[in-house]
Each structure stands twice: as structure tokens, then as C-alpha cells.
Design a protein around this motif. Structure first.
Motif, PDB file in Angstrom:
ATOM      1  N   MET A  40       0.840  -1.210   0.000  1.00 31.74           N
ATOM      2  CA  MET A  40       0.000   0.000   0.000  1.00 31.74           C
ATOM      3  C   MET A  40       0.870   1.252   0.000  1.00 31.74           C
ATOM      4  SD  MET A  40      -2.735  -1.379   2.828  1.00 31.74           S
ATOM      5  CE  MET A  40      -3.766   0.092   2.967  1.00 31.74           C
ATOM      6  N   LEU A  62       1.488   4.408  -2.691  1.00 31.04           N
ATOM      7  CA  LEU A  62       1.011   5.685  -2.152  1.00 31.04           C
ATOM      8  C   LEU A  62       2.146   6.699  -2.025  1.00 31.04           C
ATOM      9  CD1 LEU A  62      -1.698   6.847  -1.219  1.00 31.04           C
ATOM     10  CD2 LEU A  62      -1.170   6.065   1.093  1.00 31.04           C
ATOM     11  N   MET A  79      -5.683   8.127  -1.794  1.00 31.37           N
ATOM     12  CA  MET A  79      -5.695   6.677  -1.641  1.00 31.37           C
ATOM     13  C   MET A  79      -6.542   6.024  -2.732  1.00 31.37           C
ATOM     14  SD  MET A  79      -6.034   6.693   2.513  1.00 31.37           S
ATOM     15  CE  MET A  79      -6.120   4.919   2.832  1.00 31.37           C
ATOM     16  N   LEU A 118      -6.587   0.127  -0.012  1.00 28.95           N
ATOM     17  CA  LEU A 118      -6.533   1.590  -0.119  1.00 28.95           C
ATOM     18  C   LEU A 118      -7.924   2.163  -0.367  1.00 28.95           C
ATOM     19  CD1 LEU A 118      -3.279   1.994  -2.220  1.00 28.95           C
ATOM     20  CD2 LEU A 118      -3.639   2.858   0.095  1.00 28.95           C
TER      21      LEU A 118
END
Length: 295
Positions: free
Chosen positions: A38, A42, A77, A119
Motif C-alpha cells: 500500500m 502511495l 488513496m 486503499l
């Protein structure tokens, strides 16, 4: 090409926003590999255009950017999850994103799918826990974001984009796809800023029109850069739209026609701001920047 004022604002706001990203998962108990996947995407960089548009709207309406931070994090996100899924072999099958190996190349397809899922769902949790917003405002923001990102917005546009591969579209059909696939989240960025700032009805309507024009301008610019862009600056191979046999503004209008269409959208965006006296604002400068961006 950016003015000094816009360049400073973009740099300072992006730096501040990116420093806030790790705080999202500080107290969360997440499986290490999933958390790593993640954060990998990101924190992979990018222009952070959507959060910056939200903060710029708050700035112009004299509101503290902190009231938009959780919403901006959630928005980024969702944008990031969509990129992870876009890059998968089942969709665009890309190995590079922002100059780095795509998520599934590093972590495997299964984890990449789950990182995107995580996310997406965590984005709504971040906004729901925002200490700066009351319950009624959170509910409105969450509903707006779900609509912008879901089947009536980004996801619906992505599906129509997939179905259109290998077919020559009419210009109106291409615009319809991009108003949803790219434009809905960009519209949300500006519109939610107006909502959080308690903007007047006239201000909100003009800002929405502005956001719709820059959403199309951004996509037209992407289509142009896919042909003439610098691969190193873009961070992924050029010509991917041709490879995937997609209709683009360049394929339908030619390069000169696409550039003219871009100029029309930028002019219309600035005209929308002129209605509320913001034609000399950061948002207007951002629209002009879209004419000259290189990545």
C-alpha cells in the motif's frame, strides 16, 4: 511553464502533503506485506494534483487546509488504488509507473489487487474518522466521493474505456468516458473544497464548471504527452494508448486539433473563474499550466 507563485505553491503543498501520508497507518495493525505494498504505491511520488486542487480551493476561500487533509488523503488513496489496478495484466499491463516498477511487478498480482482494495476501503475510514468535520459534513463528503469514484464515476468510465479498446469512438463518446474516468475525481477535488469552505451557490457552481473543464484538459494533455512526451519525465513508456488500440483526442482530432481542444478547455476554465472574480488566482494559473506541462 509555471509562475513563481504557482511553482512555490505546488512544491510546498506537495511536500507538506506527502509528509502527512505515513500518519495514515501509524496505529493500524496491517499484515506487513500488504502495508508495504500500500505504501509503496502511495509514496511513489506523482503530481498530487487532486489533493493540491482541494487545498488550493480552500486557500482561495480563506479556509485552513487542515480541514481538508483527511479528505485529501482519502482521495489520493482512491486515486492510487485505481493506478495499481490499471497497471495489472488484466487491464493496461504496465511494468512502470512514475519511473518505478508497478505494484504487481514487486509484490505479485494477488497482493497488488488486495493493496488496491485496502486503499479503497481505508480511504473512507480515514475520512469517517476526521476530527475536523462534523457528522453531517462527513456524510456529505463520503457520499460525494463514493459517487465520484464508483460505477457512475471513475470505475464506470474505466469499464467503458476497456470496452472501447479496438474501436474508433465518436468524440462525444470519448468525452463521456473521460468526464467519468478522469474528470469525476478532479471535479470532486474542487467541489469538496467548496463544500468544506461553505462556499456560496454561485461560487460552487462556477468552481464545478472550472473543474469539469480542467478535468478534460488534463486528459487531453495526457493523450498529447503519450505521443510526444519524454519517457523519462512521464515515468512510463510513451505510445501505450497506440499499443492498446485506444481512441484518444490525438487519434480523433490530430495533434493540432487536440492542442486546440486543450486550449479551448483551459480558456473555458478561466472564464468560469472570472464569473466569481478568481481569474487571477492560483486555480487560474493551474489551468494555464496545463497548456505547457511536460509530465
Amino acid at each position: 511553464m509555471t509562475t513563481d507563485r504557482l511553482s512555490i505553491y505546488l512544491t510546498e503543498t506537495r511536500t507538506w502533503f506527502e509528509a502527512c501520508i505515513p500518519s495514515i497507518f501509524q496505529s493500524a495493525e496491517i499484515t506487513p506485506k500488504l502495508k508495504q505494498a500500500m505504501l509503496y504505491s502511495l509514496q511513489a511520488g506523482g503530481k498530487r494534483i487532486r489533493p493540491i486542487l482541494l487545498f488550493a480551493t480552500l486557500h482561495l476561500l480563506n479556509k485552513d487546509k487542515m480541514i481538508g487533509l483527511s479528505t485529501a488523503l482519502g482521495l489520493e488513496m482512491i486515486h492510487t488504488y485505481s493506478l495499481i489496478h490499471d497497471d495489472l495484466p488484466a487491464m493496461d499491463d504496465d511494468d512502470l509507473r512514475r519511473g518505478k516498477p508497478t505494484n504487481h511487478v514487486i509484490f505479485g498480482e494477488g497482493t497488488a489487487v488486495l493493496a488496491g482494495d485496502a486503499l479503497l476501503t481505508a480511504a473512507f475510514e480515514v475520512i469517517a474518522k476526521d476530527p475536523h468535520l462534523d457528522t453531517q459534513t462527513k456524510s456529505k463528503v463520503l457520499g460525494m466521493l463514493a459517487e465520484a469514484a464508483g460505477p457512475e464515476g471513475m470505475v464506470g468510465g474505466q469499464e467503458d474505456d476497456l470496452e472501447a479498446e479496438g474501436h474508433t469512438l465518436q468524440l462525444d463518446d470519448l468525452i463521456s468516458i473521460h468526464r467519468r474516468k478522469t474528470g469525476k475525481l478532479i471535479r470532486f477535488s474542487v467541489e469538496v473544497g467548496a463544500v468544506l469552505a461553505n462556499a456560496t451557490e454561485l461560487q460552487t457552481e462556477s468552481l464545478i464548471r472550472y473543474s469539469e473543464h480542467i478535468g478534460l484538459a488534463f486528459q487531453i494533455g495526457d493523450d498529447i504527452l503519450d505521443i510526444i512526451g519524454d519517457e523519462e519525465k512521464i515515468g512510463k513508456p510513451v505510445g501505450s494508448d497506440l499499443t492498446n488500440n485506444k481512441s484518444t483526442y490525438v487519434s480523433l482530432l490530430g495533434m493540432d486539433g487536440a492542442k486546440e481542444k486543450l486550449e479551448q478547455q483551459v480558456s473555458a476554465a478561466i472564464a468560469s473563474l472570472r464569473e466569481i472574480g478568481l481569474e487571477d488566482s492560483l486555480l487560474a494559473e493551474f489551468a494555464t499550466y496545463l497548456l505547457h506541462r511536460t509530465h
